[in-house]
Enzyme design. Structure first.
Site, PDB file in Angstrom:
ATOM      1  CB  ALA A  13      -1.027   0.012   1.195  1.00 48.99           C
ATOM      2  NE  ARG A  18      11.948   5.452   0.201  1.00 49.35           N
ATOM      3  CZ  ARG A  18      12.028   4.474   0.944  1.00 49.35           C
ATOM      4  NH1 ARG A  18      13.534   4.292   1.273  1.00 49.35           N
ATOM      5  NH2 ARG A  18      11.057   3.517   1.459  1.00 49.35           N
ATOM      6  CB  THR A  80       5.338  -1.978   7.347  1.00 49.17           C
ATOM      7  OG1 THR A  80       6.051  -1.529   8.564  1.00 49.17           O
ATOM      8  CG2 THR A  80       6.025  -1.570   6.305  1.00 49.17           C
ATOM      9  N   GLY A 108       5.959  -6.020  -0.844  1.00 47.55           N
ATOM     10  CA  GLY A 108       5.569  -6.020  -2.134  1.00 47.55           C
ATOM     11  C   GLY A 108       6.703  -5.775  -3.054  1.00 47.55           C
ATOM     12  CD  GLU A 162      12.671   0.469   9.881  1.00 48.41           C
ATOM     13  OE1 GLU A 162      12.911   0.976   8.840  1.00 48.41           O
ATOM     14  OE2 GLU A 162      12.855  -0.692  10.387  1.00 48.41           O
ATOM     15  CE  LYS A 341      -2.316  -7.330 -35.000  1.00 49.05           C
ATOM     16  NZ  LYS A 341      -3.449  -6.214 -35.059  1.00 49.05           N
ATOM     17  CG  ASN A 367       8.348 -17.427 -50.820  1.00 49.44           C
ATOM     18  OD1 ASN A 367       9.387 -17.778 -50.289  1.00 49.44           O
ATOM     19  ND2 ASN A 367       8.178 -16.358 -51.436  1.00 49.44           N
ATOM     20  NE  ARG A 430       2.459  -6.636 -62.905  1.00 53.62           N
ATOM     21  CZ  ARG A 430       3.286  -7.665 -62.848  1.00 53.62           C
ATOM     22  NH1 ARG A 430       3.660  -7.896 -61.712  1.00 53.62           N
ATOM     23  NH2 ARG A 430       3.532  -8.298 -63.781  1.00 53.62           N
TER      24      ARG A 430
HETATM   25  C1  UD1 Z   1      11.239  -1.824   5.302  1.00 52.71           C
HETATM   26  C2  UD1 Z   1      11.374  -2.124   6.865  1.00 52.71           C
HETATM   27  C3  UD1 Z   1      12.961  -2.091   7.157  1.00 52.71           C
HETATM   28  C4  UD1 Z   1      13.723  -3.057   6.145  1.00 52.71           C
HETATM   29  C5  UD1 Z   1      13.065  -2.789   4.768  1.00 52.71           C
HETATM   30  C6  UD1 Z   1      13.563  -3.867   3.707  1.00 52.71           C
HETATM   31  C7  UD1 Z   1       9.655  -1.087   8.125  1.00 52.71           C
HETATM   32  C8  UD1 Z   1       9.309   0.012   9.231  1.00 52.71           C
HETATM   33  N1  UD1 Z   1      10.924  -1.240   7.699  1.00 52.71           N
HETATM   34  O1  UD1 Z   1      11.484  -0.552   5.250  1.00 52.71           O
HETATM   35  O2  UD1 Z   1      13.106  -2.519   8.503  1.00 52.71           O
HETATM   36  O3  UD1 Z   1      15.025  -3.197   6.234  1.00 52.71           O
HETATM   37  O4  UD1 Z   1      11.648  -2.731   4.560  1.00 52.71           O
HETATM   38  O5  UD1 Z   1      13.148  -3.862   2.440  1.00 52.71           O
HETATM   39  O6  UD1 Z   1       8.942  -2.160   7.837  1.00 52.71           O
HETATM   40  N2  UD1 Z   1       3.620  -0.724   2.968  1.00 52.71           N
HETATM   41  C9  UD1 Z   1       2.070  -0.824   3.105  1.00 52.71           C
HETATM   42  N3  UD1 Z   1       1.684   0.392   4.012  1.00 52.71           N
HETATM   43  C10 UD1 Z   1       2.419   1.259   4.456  1.00 52.71           C
HETATM   44  C11 UD1 Z   1       3.775   1.457   4.386  1.00 52.71           C
HETATM   45  C12 UD1 Z   1       4.478   0.423   3.513  1.00 52.71           C
HETATM   46  O7  UD1 Z   1       1.583  -1.578   2.567  1.00 52.71           O
HETATM   47  O8  UD1 Z   1       1.824   2.172   5.387  1.00 52.71           O
HETATM   48  C13 UD1 Z   1       4.433  -1.451   2.049  1.00 52.71           C
HETATM   49  C14 UD1 Z   1       4.923  -0.823   0.962  1.00 52.71           C
HETATM   50  O9  UD1 Z   1       4.369  -0.801  -0.159  1.00 52.71           O
HETATM   51  C15 UD1 Z   1       6.073  -1.648   0.604  1.00 52.71           C
HETATM   52  C16 UD1 Z   1       6.526  -2.476   2.212  1.00 52.71           C
HETATM   53  O10 UD1 Z   1       5.208  -2.162   2.608  1.00 52.71           O
HETATM   54  O11 UD1 Z   1       5.899  -2.720  -0.159  1.00 52.71           O
HETATM   55  C17 UD1 Z   1       7.758  -1.731   2.735  1.00 52.71           C
HETATM   56  O12 UD1 Z   1       7.650  -0.452   2.651  1.00 52.71           O
HETATM   57  P1  UD1 Z   1       8.687   0.626   2.479  1.00 52.71           P
HETATM   58  O13 UD1 Z   1       8.414   2.130   2.500  1.00 52.71           O
HETATM   59  O14 UD1 Z   1       9.446   0.132   1.203  1.00 52.71           O
HETATM   60  O15 UD1 Z   1       9.688   0.282   3.852  1.00 52.71           O
HETATM   61  P2  UD1 Z   1      11.151   0.363   3.823  1.00 52.71           P
HETATM   62  O16 UD1 Z   1      11.657   1.877   3.953  1.00 52.71           O
HETATM   63  O17 UD1 Z   1      12.104  -0.019   2.606  1.00 52.71           O
HETATM   64 MG    MG Z   2      11.188  -1.077   0.885  1.00 53.77          MG
END
Ligand code: UD1
Ligand code: MG
Length: 452
Positions: A13, A18, A80, A108, A162, A341, A367, A430
């Protein structure tokens, strides 16, 4: 020990800020498939009792890419830990019936994960049944933004911090959170409920679950897994790096399965590309999704293929373009600057140069001369061209669809075919050539007078 019944929750989600993209992060593609697809496919051998994908509001396209996995919405994305909470209702029935032993949490954005690696993490928790949380650990070359794993003297996991919240000393820890966790299903959501958001990002960090479990007297452990597979994609640079690693993996698999890649580093494969034995792929070939190549095929340099099926002994390229729905049966030759295609080329068909074959069916042994065009589009709709077996289509023929050319027909060079050609006919469509003996000089004189 009871058999594992794993419910997988994939967190997807996050907005992927970034990546600086209008598209949800997990839909960015690696080897021709959305990242989320790679994660779901890697889970398949574990045969999860449920797979839940947590998506953000308006991420309908993620739901489509994840199908048939079930999606739940987390809105707004508040971290998360909060994402895991959003998945709870979808598992409530199964949990109440004791139908889940492990909650497996994956992110994901880690598309390089392999099934064996996920299974190793689940096993590491199950081997010691009192372990409430098992976390995938890795030692990346650059720990940078990853969460750090703080172990106690006995190598048990105490907490995850973190990077943004870590002290200078904690940041020197090389052991990082790889982003997958196996949780004892009996306690998982009660622990999640205790997660707060007192941190640098004001988010509910799933990673806090470790400290919380420890405070309850539960044990947590790490399983060190290959850092390469746990690479998370957060930026376009990481997207490209993961693509590179995935390509290396796919090329190696293709070669192990018996294909020769003359210059592997120049061949780009999709995750679902299948190459038969003794296929030879020359340099600079691109495979989009959905390509199947039978044994003993040669794909010559600079060809671009997607959604194509290629039969045994065929030769494709150089500089060929096969688009979705191109079906080449055995021993077909498709040469340079030929585009195909939604077209079946029967066994032994030759289309060696400069042609467009779209929405057609071409019988065995036919051909197709240089410069043949199936005129399939009138600006509004598409029409089909049907060509029989053993037909000869002369060079520079335009076939104005819908049109049918019967078996064994012979269409003369330069024809514009607008009506069906009967079986066995010689068709010349033709203008007839007119020769005026000696008149060239007179014409030149006249034209020269105009410019004087
Ligand atoms: C996260 C971990 C970090 C780990 C790293 C590995 C946390 C707080 N940190 O950091 O310890 O080393 O992954 O790759 O978990 N997502 C949601 N909902 C949210 C926020 C994020 O579903 O509210 C999903 C994102 O879509 C993503 C995943 O969770 O697929 C990880 O989120 P992301 O923001 O990439 O976390 P990182 O900063 O990479
Ligand atoms: Mg990540």
């Amino acid at each position: 020990m009871t058999q594992s019944r794993v419910a997988a929750i994939i967190l997807a989600a996050g907005e992927g800020t970034r990546l600086n993209s209008a598209r949800p992060k997990v839909l960015h593609e690696i080897a021709g498939a959305p990242m989320i697809r790679h994660v779901i496919d890697a889970l398949r051998p574990l045969d999860p009792v449920a797979t839940i994908v947590v998506v953000g509001r308006g991420m309908d396209r993620v739901a489509k890419a994840a199908a048939p996995a079930r999606c739940v919405t987390q809105s707004p994305p508040r971290g998360t830990g909060d994402a895991l909470r959003a998945a709870r209702p979808a598992l409530a029935d199964l949990l109440a019936r004791g139908g889940i032993t492990d909650i497996l949490v994956l992110y994901g954005d880690t598309p390089l994960l392999r099934s064996e690696t996920i299974a190793a993490l689940v096993d590491s928790r199950r081997r010691a049944p009192e372990v409430a949380v098992a976390v995938a650990a890795m030692r990346p070359a650059d720990p940078g933004p990853y969460g750090r794993l703080v172990l106690d003297g006995d190598a048990a996991l105490m907490r995850i911090v973190e990077a943004k919240d870590a002290s200078a000393a904690e940041r020197t820890i090389g052991l990082c959170n790889g982003g997958i966790m196996a949780l004892d299903a009996r306690y998982a959501f009660d622990l999640v409920d205790r997660i707060g958001n007192d941190n640098a990002k004001r988010e509910f960090y799933l990673t806090d679950i470790v400290g919380i479990a420890r405070a309850q007297g539960m044990s947590c452990r790490v399983a060190e897994l290959p850092a390469e597979e746990l690479l998370g994609v957060n930026t376009r640079v990481e997207l490209a790096l993961v693509e590179t690693l995935m390509q290396e993996r796919l090329r190696r698999r293709a070669m192990e399965e018996g294909a020769t890649l003359i210059a592997p580093e120049t061949v780009f494969l999709a995750a679902d590309t299948r190459l038969g034995r003794d296929v030879v792929v020359e340099p600079n070939v691109f495979f989009g999704p959905g390509v199947r190549v039978a044994d003993n095929v040669r794909i010559r340099a600079f060809s671009h293929l997607e959604g194509a099926t290629i039969g045994e002994g065929a030769i494709v390229g150089p500089f060929a373009r096969l688009r979705p729905g191109a079906v080449l049966e055995a021993d077909v030759h498709v040469g340079n600057f030929v585009e195909v295609k939604e077209t079946r080329l029967g066994a032994g068909v030759k289309a060696s140069h400069l042609s467009y074959l779209g929405d057609s069916d071409i019988g065995a042994g036919t051909n197709i001369g240089a410069g043949t065009i199936t005129c399939n589009y009138d600006g509004y709709g598409k029409s089909r061209t049907i060509i029989g077996e053993r037909v000869f289509i002369g060079s520079n023929t335009a076939l104005v669809a819908p049109v049918t050319v019967g078996d064994d027909a012979y269409v003369a060079t330069g024809s514009v075919v607008t009506a069906d050609v009967p079986e066995g006919a010689l068709t010349i469509a033709r203008a007839r050539q007119v020769d005026k003996p000696g008149r060239a000089a007179a014409l030149r004189e006249r034209l020269k007078g105009k410019t004087d």
